[in-house]
Scaffold this motif. Structure first.
Motif, mmCIF file in Angstrom:
data_model
loop_
_atom_site.group_PDB
_atom_site.id
_atom_site.type_symbol
_atom_site.label_atom_id
_atom_site.label_comp_id
_atom_site.label_asym_id
_atom_site.label_seq_id
_atom_site.Cartn_x
_atom_site.Cartn_y
_atom_site.Cartn_z
ATOM 1 N N VAL A 226 77.381 166.193 55.230
ATOM 2 C CA VAL A 226 76.544 166.885 54.668
ATOM 3 C C VAL A 226 76.488 166.098 53.190
ATOM 4 O O VAL A 226 77.859 166.230 53.225
ATOM 5 C CB VAL A 226 77.462 168.146 54.988
ATOM 6 N N CYS A 227 75.710 166.301 52.562
ATOM 7 C CA CYS A 227 75.978 164.925 51.748
ATOM 8 C C CYS A 227 74.836 165.356 50.026
ATOM 9 O O CYS A 227 73.619 166.369 50.324
ATOM 10 C CB CYS A 227 75.291 163.306 51.834
ATOM 11 N N VAL A 349 72.551 165.934 56.245
ATOM 12 C CA VAL A 349 72.397 167.697 55.168
ATOM 13 C C VAL A 349 72.297 167.989 53.775
ATOM 14 O O VAL A 349 73.809 167.248 53.779
ATOM 15 C CB VAL A 349 73.372 168.436 55.857
ATOM 16 N N SER A 350 71.388 167.297 53.250
ATOM 17 C CA SER A 350 71.596 167.471 51.780
ATOM 18 C C SER A 350 71.612 169.237 51.352
ATOM 19 O O SER A 350 71.735 170.011 51.778
ATOM 20 C CB SER A 350 70.687 167.127 51.046
ATOM 21 N N ASP A 351 73.146 169.587 50.012
ATOM 22 C CA ASP A 351 73.297 170.618 49.758
ATOM 23 C C ASP A 351 71.465 171.453 49.582
ATOM 24 O O ASP A 351 72.257 172.761 50.010
ATOM 25 C CB ASP A 351 74.350 170.507 48.799
ATOM 26 N N LYS A 370 80.685 167.875 62.452
ATOM 27 C CA LYS A 370 80.013 167.767 60.664
ATOM 28 C C LYS A 370 81.588 166.066 60.415
ATOM 29 O O LYS A 370 82.505 165.725 60.472
ATOM 30 C CB LYS A 370 80.724 168.188 59.870
ATOM 31 N N LEU A 371 80.599 164.862 60.044
ATOM 32 C CA LEU A 371 81.724 163.472 59.856
ATOM 33 C C LEU A 371 81.570 163.075 58.430
ATOM 34 O O LEU A 371 81.266 163.906 57.331
ATOM 35 C CB LEU A 371 80.797 162.273 59.983
ATOM 36 N N GLY A 380 81.172 165.107 49.110
ATOM 37 C CA GLY A 380 79.843 166.255 49.596
ATOM 38 C C GLY A 380 80.023 167.326 48.736
ATOM 39 O O GLY A 380 81.002 168.308 49.060
ATOM 40 N N PRO A 381 78.852 168.274 49.636
ATOM 41 C CA PRO A 381 78.938 169.456 49.296
ATOM 42 C C PRO A 381 79.709 170.647 50.733
ATOM 43 O O PRO A 381 80.229 169.835 51.268
ATOM 44 C CB PRO A 381 77.256 170.058 49.583
ATOM 45 N N ASP A 382 80.368 171.254 49.724
ATOM 46 C CA ASP A 382 81.036 172.310 50.895
ATOM 47 C C ASP A 382 79.847 173.037 52.118
ATOM 48 O O ASP A 382 79.281 174.036 51.097
ATOM 49 C CB ASP A 382 81.640 173.271 50.046
ATOM 50 N N TYR A 383 80.687 172.999 52.956
ATOM 51 C CA TYR A 383 79.438 172.952 53.805
ATOM 52 C C TYR A 383 78.904 174.749 54.167
ATOM 53 O O TYR A 383 78.046 175.425 54.369
ATOM 54 C CB TYR A 383 79.387 171.909 55.300
#
Length: 420
Positions: A226-227, A349-351, A370-371, A380-383
């Motif tokens: 998640v990035c 997975v972008s925001d 999620k790595l 990164g973003p908060d999924y």
């Protein structure tokens, strides 16, 4: 069962041969003959089953065989979202590769006035196939931009999503404008009471086809980063430095991004090659030959040519962009873990793509691992905190492309070579 065992016409079979489509999926095997025989069809099938080809191939084959008015809208495909409309139009581009007189236009909202004007011009000229969202199609109908009184085929894709989005009345209103002779096909992932009620209203003595949900192979280790968009190149660099990886495919949503990523990888001294629609057939064949022969370690590709990649020893698939839906996701990661081998699938997975990825997880009925991002890239973003985007908000990733557009902003004449 192979496509050649059906009575799809030769032009369709030639396109399928070029795309390396041979064996039909179960939904295609059961739907294609029924549609070719003129029956209304009610299909219950999840994404990832090949349903788009199940209705497009027989309809395009019949249109290409002729006997339909040249100045009419011969087929209407209804989609709940513009993203799916774009995907269907993209599939149409490949399937109709050799059909000189069968073109398409995709019409959907969330665009500026110039787009609407382009749609008017194409619709008034008579487009054989119109792929549309309900609201946009009704807007054109209300001002007289198109006539459905001579339409021969009507397809309702993802009917359950349409009902969830409140399109029931729109669909019924459009249906009233179709002639009694119109052949109709309806697909839904589920069959609640409202869907059956809608099917009874739209379809005449339909053949009902139900399929079980398909899932990716258990031997595929699915992971995600998640990035933010700018962090993706750093993740790629980290993945390739971590191990001596070969036989990798990186999937991107657009050909321009394929070109950019390939250039970046070459600067990293990674042995890679691009596969996209601007290459000639000879160039694509050469790239695939070198990749299959092990002369290229990493293939960077778009979905438009992904189905031509049929290699048993792919070790890893990287989704640089989240696929449009579960069908694309299942297809992409299915390039690995073949012939009893293990494989890895990593998605960036972008925001802005979190909600779409959550829909894929819902389809898979599992949470994908999620790595942690490489430390040097920061947070990164908060999924879990990211929510569904507001309905109707235009996103940059769906802006009209320049040049030849797979989004279908205009009717297209097909050329025999160099199109994919």
């Amino acid at each position: 069962m192979t496509f050649e065992e059906t009575y799809l016409n030769d032009n369709i079979l030639d396109a399928l041969y070029d795309m390396h489509f041979e064996e039909m999926t179960p939904i295609q095997e059961r739907c294609i003959p029924e549609i070719l025989d003129g029956h209304d069809v009610l299909g219950v099938a999840q994404t990832g089953t090949g349903k788009t080809a199940a209705y497009l191939l027989p309809i395009l084959s019949m249109l290409d065989d002729g006997g339909y008015p040249e100045d009419a809208i011969n087929c209407v495909v209804m989609s709940p979202t513009r993203e799916l409309a774009q995907q269907i139009d993209q599939a149409m581009e490949g399937f109709s590769y050799y059909l000189n007189d069968v073109s398409s236009i995709a019409v959907y909202g969330g665009n500026d006035g110039s787009r609407f004007d382009q749609e008017i011009k194409s619709l008034r000229g008579g487009a054989p196939v119109v792929i549309a969202t309900p609201g946009r199609l009704l807007s054109h109908l209300k001002v007289g931009n198109l006539d459905l009184s001579r339409t021969s085929f009507f397809v309702l894709d993802e009917a359950d999503r349409m009902l969830d989005m409140g399109f029931m009345e729109d669909i019924l209103q459009i249906n009233k404008l179709l002639p009694p002779t119109c052949q109709k096909v309806m697909f839904s992932a589920t069959m609640p009471g409202k869907i059956r009620e809608l099917a009874m209203s739209l379809l005449t003595n339909p053949v009902e086809i139900k399929l079980k949900v398909s899932r990716p192979a258990e031997k595929i280790h699915q992971m995600a980063y998640v990035c933010y968009e700018p962090q993706k190149v750093g993740i790629i660099e980290h993945i390739f430095k971590e191990g001596n990886l070969k036989r990798v495919i990186i999937f991107c949503g657009k050909k321009d991004k394929v070109k950019d990523i390939n250039r970046t990888l070459l600067k990293m001294k990674i042995n890679c090659a691009p596969m996209h629609s601007d290459l000639t057939q000879q160039e694509r064949d050469d790239v695939m030959y070198r990749f299959k022969a092990g002369q290229v370690d990493v293939l960077v590709a778009t979905d438009i040519v992904a189905r031509g990649i049929d290699i048993d020893d792919i070790g890893m698939v990287i989704n640089y962009d989240v696929p449009h839906d579960s069908e694309d996701y299942v297809h992409r990661i299915g390039r690995t873990a073949r012939a009893e081998r293990d494989g890895e699938a990593i998605t960036f997975v972008s925001d802005s793509d979190v909600y779409r990825f959550k829909e894929i997880e819902h389809f898979l009925q599992k949470s994908i691992e999620k790595l942690s991002l490489p430390e040097k890239l920061g947070e990164g973003p908060d999924y879990e905190a990211l929510k569904k985007p507001e309905r109707g908000r235009s996103k940059k990733r769906y802006k009209k492309r320049s040049g030849t557009s797979f989004a279908g902003t205009h009717s297209r004449k097909k050329q025999k070579k160099g199109k994919e």
